[in-house]
Scaffold this motif. Structure first.
Motif, mmCIF file in Angstrom:
data_model
loop_
_atom_site.group_PDB
_atom_site.id
_atom_site.type_symbol
_atom_site.label_atom_id
_atom_site.label_comp_id
_atom_site.label_asym_id
_atom_site.label_seq_id
_atom_site.Cartn_x
_atom_site.Cartn_y
_atom_site.Cartn_z
ATOM 1 N N LEU A 150 0.855 -1.172 0.019
ATOM 2 C CA LEU A 150 -0.053 0.072 0.005
ATOM 3 C C LEU A 150 0.961 1.213 -0.055
ATOM 4 O O LEU A 150 0.271 2.200 -0.484
ATOM 5 N N PHE A 151 1.912 1.233 0.637
ATOM 6 C CA PHE A 151 2.818 2.296 0.759
ATOM 7 C C PHE A 151 3.410 2.561 -0.770
ATOM 8 O O PHE A 151 3.840 3.539 -1.072
ATOM 9 N N ASN A 152 3.792 1.332 -1.277
ATOM 10 C CA ASN A 152 4.284 1.168 -2.763
ATOM 11 C C ASN A 152 3.433 2.133 -3.628
ATOM 12 O O ASN A 152 3.530 3.096 -4.494
ATOM 13 N N PHE A 153 1.898 1.649 -3.484
ATOM 14 C CA PHE A 153 1.028 2.196 -4.334
ATOM 15 C C PHE A 153 0.937 3.740 -4.170
ATOM 16 O O PHE A 153 0.630 4.626 -4.959
ATOM 17 N N ALA A 154 1.072 4.234 -2.746
ATOM 18 C CA ALA A 154 0.767 5.527 -2.273
ATOM 19 C C ALA A 154 1.713 6.325 -3.253
ATOM 20 O O ALA A 154 1.750 7.595 -3.508
ATOM 21 N N GLY A 155 3.176 5.820 -2.853
ATOM 22 C CA GLY A 155 4.316 6.486 -3.668
ATOM 23 C C GLY A 155 4.259 6.587 -4.980
ATOM 24 O O GLY A 155 4.282 7.617 -5.566
ATOM 25 N N VAL A 156 3.632 5.568 -5.748
ATOM 26 C CA VAL A 156 3.471 5.680 -7.300
ATOM 27 C C VAL A 156 2.339 6.564 -7.486
ATOM 28 O O VAL A 156 2.413 7.465 -8.325
ATOM 29 N N ALA A 157 1.193 6.867 -6.615
ATOM 30 C CA ALA A 157 0.374 7.692 -7.043
ATOM 31 C C ALA A 157 0.742 9.219 -6.894
ATOM 32 O O ALA A 157 0.191 10.101 -7.369
ATOM 33 N N MET A 158 1.650 9.306 -5.792
ATOM 34 C CA MET A 158 2.239 10.799 -5.768
ATOM 35 C C MET A 158 3.223 11.045 -6.994
ATOM 36 O O MET A 158 3.587 12.454 -7.217
ATOM 37 N N ASN A 199 5.616 14.591 -1.372
ATOM 38 C CA ASN A 199 6.614 14.012 -1.853
ATOM 39 C C ASN A 199 6.490 12.542 -1.752
ATOM 40 O O ASN A 199 6.507 12.011 -0.575
ATOM 41 N N PRO A 200 6.794 11.953 -3.112
ATOM 42 C CA PRO A 200 6.692 10.546 -3.023
ATOM 43 C C PRO A 200 7.940 9.639 -1.992
ATOM 44 O O PRO A 200 7.535 8.760 -1.730
ATOM 45 N N LEU A 201 8.783 10.384 -1.643
ATOM 46 C CA LEU A 201 9.885 9.713 -1.077
ATOM 47 C C LEU A 201 9.471 9.557 0.674
ATOM 48 O O LEU A 201 9.852 8.633 1.330
ATOM 49 N N LEU A 202 8.262 10.165 0.906
ATOM 50 C CA LEU A 202 7.624 9.781 2.051
ATOM 51 C C LEU A 202 7.047 8.511 2.368
ATOM 52 O O LEU A 202 7.178 7.940 3.063
ATOM 53 N N PHE A 203 6.279 8.211 1.214
ATOM 54 C CA PHE A 203 5.816 6.806 0.983
ATOM 55 C C PHE A 203 7.092 5.647 0.727
ATOM 56 O O PHE A 203 6.845 4.389 1.131
ATOM 57 N N PHE A 204 7.990 6.250 -0.101
ATOM 58 C CA PHE A 204 8.944 5.069 -0.492
ATOM 59 C C PHE A 204 9.921 5.077 0.619
ATOM 60 O O PHE A 204 10.533 3.873 0.651
#
Length: 173
Positions: free
Chosen positions: A66-74, A88-93
């Motif tokens: 789910l964190f991967n998906f959220a980072g991709v969405a960002m 920032n996608p790095l928050l999720f990645f």
């Protein structure tokens, strides 16, 4: 499955690098198309990692996905003119890498050193985002993240996982 995951990881790395090179050379359309492909590959990678690490923890593996998906969405808004992600996608990645590191440490089928390296890289992405970071720290964090993910990718491509231990751990869950 591990080698397929490693191959998708390699394809992600290659397309992400090519996409950035194309954008830096002012090939905007080609760069954005290539970046879209790399984003799609990273999404697939999240699904494959969820399946690969299922024996290490179903819930934790699902949360990592789910964190991967959220980072991709960002990352998606950046593909559009003047698109800016809401976060920032790095928050999720960073969380994603941290969780993958924990899953590797909990696994019986991959070296713990890889898990520790990925876990530290995930933590490093938070340091990278800190407003007080120094240039040297930022460069070190980028290098560490690249080395950690490249090491995991190469391990999966070359060695795969210890299949017997993967099966044993999968049976235990």
């Amino acid at each position: 499955m591990a080698r397929t995951t490693g191959l998708i990881y390699l394809l992600y790395f290659l397309t992400a690098i090519v996409g950035q090179v194309l954008l830096s050379k002012h090939f905007a359309v080609s760069g954005k198309v290539t970046n879209f492909i790399s984003i799609a590959l990273y999404l697939v990678l999240g699904i494959l990692f969820c399946r690969l690490f299922w024996p290490s923890g179903r819930i934790l593996s699902s949360v990592a996905m789910l964190f991967n998906f959220a980072g991709v969405a960002m990352m998606l808004p950046e593909l559009y003119p003047s698109g800016k992600p809401p976060a920032n996608p790095l928050l999720f990645f960073g969380v994603y890498c941290f969780l993958i590191g924990v899953l590797i440490l909990r696994s019986a089928f991959l070296p713990r050193a890889l898990g520790l390296l990925i876990l530290i890289a995930g933590f490093g992405w938070f340091v990278f985002l800190a407003p007080w970071r120094m240039h040297g720290v930022a460069v070190f964090t980028e290098v560490l993240g690249f080395v950690a993910e490249a090491a995991l990718m190469l391990w999966l491509l070359v060695k795969g996982v210890n299949e017997q231990r993967w099966v044993e751990q999968a049976r235990g869950h």
